[in-house]
Design a protein around this motif. Structure first.
Motif, PDB file in Angstrom:
ATOM      1  N   SER A  70       0.642  -1.123   0.010  1.00 37.85           N
ATOM      2  CA  SER A  70       0.171  -0.010  -0.218  1.00 37.85           C
ATOM      3  C   SER A  70       1.000   1.222   0.142  1.00 37.85           C
ATOM      4  O   SER A  70       1.661   1.271   0.806  1.00 37.85           O
ATOM      5  CB  SER A  70      -0.940   0.130   1.296  1.00 37.85           C
ATOM      6  OG  SER A  70      -1.777  -1.018   1.328  1.00 37.85           O
ATOM      7  N   THR A  71       0.547   2.041  -0.984  1.00 32.39           N
ATOM      8  CA  THR A  71       1.550   3.482  -0.847  1.00 32.39           C
ATOM      9  C   THR A  71       0.477   4.233  -1.698  1.00 32.39           C
ATOM     10  O   THR A  71      -0.460   3.949  -2.459  1.00 32.39           O
ATOM     11  CB  THR A  71       2.649   3.387  -1.802  1.00 32.39           C
ATOM     12  OG1 THR A  71       2.371   3.116  -3.329  1.00 32.39           O
ATOM     13  CG2 THR A  71       3.613   2.334  -1.395  1.00 32.39           C
ATOM     14  N   PHE A  72       0.506   5.602  -1.383  1.00 29.05           N
ATOM     15  CA  PHE A  72      -0.206   6.585  -2.010  1.00 29.05           C
ATOM     16  C   PHE A  72       0.703   7.996  -2.197  1.00 29.05           C
ATOM     17  O   PHE A  72       1.382   8.442  -1.094  1.00 29.05           O
ATOM     18  CB  PHE A  72      -1.570   6.964  -1.336  1.00 29.05           C
ATOM     19  CG  PHE A  72      -1.327   6.933   0.224  1.00 29.05           C
ATOM     20  CD1 PHE A  72      -1.465   8.252   0.642  1.00 29.05           C
ATOM     21  CD2 PHE A  72      -1.426   5.887   0.924  1.00 29.05           C
ATOM     22  CE1 PHE A  72      -1.274   8.344   2.313  1.00 29.05           C
ATOM     23  CE2 PHE A  72      -1.270   5.927   2.529  1.00 29.05           C
ATOM     24  CZ  PHE A  72      -1.266   7.313   3.077  1.00 29.05           C
ATOM     25  N   VAL A  73       0.489   8.566  -3.189  1.00 31.74           N
ATOM     26  CA  VAL A  73       1.110   9.803  -3.278  1.00 31.74           C
ATOM     27  C   VAL A  73       0.175  10.926  -3.128  1.00 31.74           C
ATOM     28  O   VAL A  73      -0.937  10.792  -3.209  1.00 31.74           O
ATOM     29  CB  VAL A  73       1.585   9.906  -4.817  1.00 31.74           C
ATOM     30  CG1 VAL A  73       0.685   9.894  -5.859  1.00 31.74           C
ATOM     31  CG2 VAL A  73       2.401  11.323  -5.080  1.00 31.74           C
ATOM     32  N   LEU A  74       0.826  12.023  -2.151  1.00 35.81           N
ATOM     33  CA  LEU A  74       0.065  13.140  -1.942  1.00 35.81           C
ATOM     34  C   LEU A  74       0.391  14.410  -2.576  1.00 35.81           C
ATOM     35  O   LEU A  74       1.634  14.625  -2.844  1.00 35.81           O
ATOM     36  CB  LEU A  74       0.111  13.430  -0.455  1.00 35.81           C
ATOM     37  CG  LEU A  74      -0.409  12.252   0.588  1.00 35.81           C
ATOM     38  CD1 LEU A  74       0.121  12.610   1.987  1.00 35.81           C
ATOM     39  CD2 LEU A  74      -1.642  11.918   0.415  1.00 35.81           C
ATOM     40  N   ASP A  75      -0.442  15.292  -2.769  1.00 39.74           N
ATOM     41  CA  ASP A  75      -0.140  16.688  -3.221  1.00 39.74           C
ATOM     42  C   ASP A  75       0.403  17.547  -2.075  1.00 39.74           C
ATOM     43  O   ASP A  75       1.454  18.171  -2.403  1.00 39.74           O
ATOM     44  CB  ASP A  75      -1.445  17.378  -3.751  1.00 39.74           C
ATOM     45  CG  ASP A  75      -1.030  18.734  -4.434  1.00 39.74           C
ATOM     46  OD1 ASP A  75      -0.191  18.958  -5.156  1.00 39.74           O
ATOM     47  OD2 ASP A  75      -1.959  19.646  -4.004  1.00 39.74           O
ATOM     48  N   ASN A  76       0.152  17.204  -0.857  1.00 34.66           N
ATOM     49  CA  ASN A  76       1.065  17.888   0.243  1.00 34.66           C
ATOM     50  C   ASN A  76       0.535  17.222   1.315  1.00 34.66           C
ATOM     51  O   ASN A  76      -0.084  16.125   1.432  1.00 34.66           O
ATOM     52  CB  ASN A  76       0.544  19.448   0.329  1.00 34.66           C
ATOM     53  CG  ASN A  76      -1.137  19.758   0.420  1.00 34.66           C
ATOM     54  OD1 ASN A  76      -1.531  19.328   1.752  1.00 34.66           O
ATOM     55  ND2 ASN A  76      -1.701  19.902  -0.604  1.00 34.66           N
ATOM     56  N   LEU A  77       1.284  17.584   2.512  1.00 35.96           N
ATOM     57  CA  LEU A  77       1.176  17.212   3.860  1.00 35.96           C
ATOM     58  C   LEU A  77       0.526  17.920   4.772  1.00 35.96           C
ATOM     59  O   LEU A  77       0.337  17.465   6.073  1.00 35.96           O
ATOM     60  CB  LEU A  77       2.547  16.791   4.575  1.00 35.96           C
ATOM     61  CG  LEU A  77       3.506  15.777   3.776  1.00 35.96           C
ATOM     62  CD1 LEU A  77       5.063  15.736   4.218  1.00 35.96           C
ATOM     63  CD2 LEU A  77       3.017  14.287   3.898  1.00 35.96           C
ATOM     64  N   VAL A  78      -0.424  18.684   4.482  1.00 33.63           N
ATOM     65  CA  VAL A  78      -1.156  19.722   5.332  1.00 33.63           C
ATOM     66  C   VAL A  78      -2.298  18.651   6.158  1.00 33.63           C
ATOM     67  O   VAL A  78      -2.225  19.023   7.316  1.00 33.63           O
ATOM     68  CB  VAL A  78      -1.798  20.621   4.457  1.00 33.63           C
ATOM     69  CG1 VAL A  78      -2.978  21.380   5.434  1.00 33.63           C
ATOM     70  CG2 VAL A  78      -0.928  21.744   3.932  1.00 33.63           C
ATOM     71  N   TYR A  79      -2.804  17.911   5.637  1.00 30.98           N
ATOM     72  CA  TYR A  79      -4.027  17.124   6.229  1.00 30.98           C
ATOM     73  C   TYR A  79      -3.304  16.228   7.270  1.00 30.98           C
ATOM     74  O   TYR A  79      -3.739  16.108   8.212  1.00 30.98           O
ATOM     75  CB  TYR A  79      -4.800  16.336   5.364  1.00 30.98           C
ATOM     76  CG  TYR A  79      -6.072  17.234   4.746  1.00 30.98           C
ATOM     77  CD1 TYR A  79      -7.476  16.718   5.318  1.00 30.98           C
ATOM     78  CD2 TYR A  79      -5.958  18.302   3.976  1.00 30.98           C
ATOM     79  CE1 TYR A  79      -8.415  17.500   4.671  1.00 30.98           C
ATOM     80  CE2 TYR A  79      -6.796  18.994   3.327  1.00 30.98           C
ATOM     81  CZ  TYR A  79      -8.310  18.753   3.771  1.00 30.98           C
ATOM     82  OH  TYR A  79      -9.258  19.387   3.091  1.00 30.98           O
ATOM     83  N   LEU A  80      -2.100  15.590   6.613  1.00 26.50           N
ATOM     84  CA  LEU A  80      -1.646  14.642   7.812  1.00 26.50           C
ATOM     85  C   LEU A  80      -0.996  15.342   8.783  1.00 26.50           C
ATOM     86  O   LEU A  80      -1.110  14.864   9.819  1.00 26.50           O
ATOM     87  CB  LEU A  80      -0.536  13.869   6.765  1.00 26.50           C
ATOM     88  CG  LEU A  80      -0.942  12.593   6.217  1.00 26.50           C
ATOM     89  CD1 LEU A  80       0.395  12.010   5.386  1.00 26.50           C
ATOM     90  CD2 LEU A  80      -1.694  11.755   6.892  1.00 26.50           C
TER      91      LEU A  80
END
Length: 283
Positions: free
Chosen positions: A154-164
């Motif tokens: 399982s991997t996922f690419v994010l646009d940014n880390l703001v939510y995390l």
């Protein structure tokens, strides 16, 4: 006596798949300020994003309660059924511990820690359904699924880390570095521990990053279990990207099923929009 397959809502299986495979979903809760909503039943992903846009606040999420699990499990057992429940990773949520507590005195309820999330969980849930439909008893299904947990990729690419970051899932340093440098991080799930970490970093326009990520994933096609894979996104990802990923997948291997799914409210609350993912099981 029937075997009932249950799973936390964080498996993010599409509704038509849930209905076709006769899966019972236990919803986590989405907390918007003082209000609480059941994931996928009382609130949608669009509602989550609209709340963030309106308030600037990030939603919180809460595990399924022991009482909710107990009601589900005891009802099944009283009907003479057995249950295999697949939970969100115990390293991410207390849902697994709550399910175990609820099932403690029930001989025919088996709780499996997926050590995963989203459609990584979903792959395990569907494997459990496959085994149920082949006539396996609950105890054997749970044992087989536990043996498959380390095989999920399982991997996922994010646009940014703001939510995390807002949700306490990444450090301020990581957020600062990713946002200032224009890095698009890839988050991976450790299927041994059930934890998440940044496993790769891309730079560039998010659309080109989606394509790079997809190409990199399917370089490993020879190592994949080709019976079933998932392509998922958390919204605001163009249909062309999903079509591109499907095209790359079918060009690399003869997959039995290439399924697509939107992430649910819980996962979206922590990832935000524009997350894109491919989930598969290793041979």
């Amino acid at each position: 006596m029937s075997v009932i397959i249950t799973a936390d809502s964080t498996c993010d299986l599409p509704q038509d798949v849930i209905e076709a495979r006769d899966i019972t979903i236990t919803p986590l809760s989405i907390l918007l300020g003082e209000a609480s909503y059941l994931d996928g039943r009382e609130i949608s992903r669009d509602d989550v994003y609209a709340y963030v846009e309106r308030t600037g606040e990030t939603p919180k999420t809460a595990a399924v309660t022991p009482a909710a699990y107990y009601e589900l499990f005891s009802g099944a057992v009283s009907r003479g059924d057995s249950v295999v429940h697949i939970s969100l990773s115990s390293a991410i949520s207390s849902s697994w511990q709550n399910a175990c507590a609820a099932a403690a005195d029930m001989k025919n309820v088996f709780v499996v820690d997926s050590k995963n999330l989203c459609c990584g969980m979903g792959l395990l849930v569907l494997k459990a359904c496959d085994l149920r439909d082949r006539g396996f008893e609950a105890k054997k299904i749970a044992s087989r699924i536990e043996s498959l947990v380390p095989k999920v990729h399982s991997t996922f690419v994010l646009d940014n880390l703001v939510y995390l970051y807002r949700g306490g899932r990444c450090s301020a340093v990581a957020k600062f570095g990713a946002n200032v440098l224009g890095i698009k991080p890839v988050i991976g799930v450790d299927s041994q521990k059930g934890t998440m970490d940044v496993v790769k970093k891309y730079r560039g326009n998010i659309e080109s990053v989606y394509r790079k990520y997809t190409n990199d994933i399917f370089e490993n096609a020879s190592k994949m279990d080709t019976s079933r894979i998932f392509i998922a996104d958390s919204g605001s990802v163009s249909p062309q990207i999903t079509a591109y990923a499907k095209g790359v997948a079918t060009g690399k291997a003869d997959f039995g099923e290439v399924l697509t799914a939107p992430t649910g409210c819980t996962i979206s609350s922590h990832c935000g929009p524009k997350a894109f993912a491919v989930f598969y099981m290793k041979k």
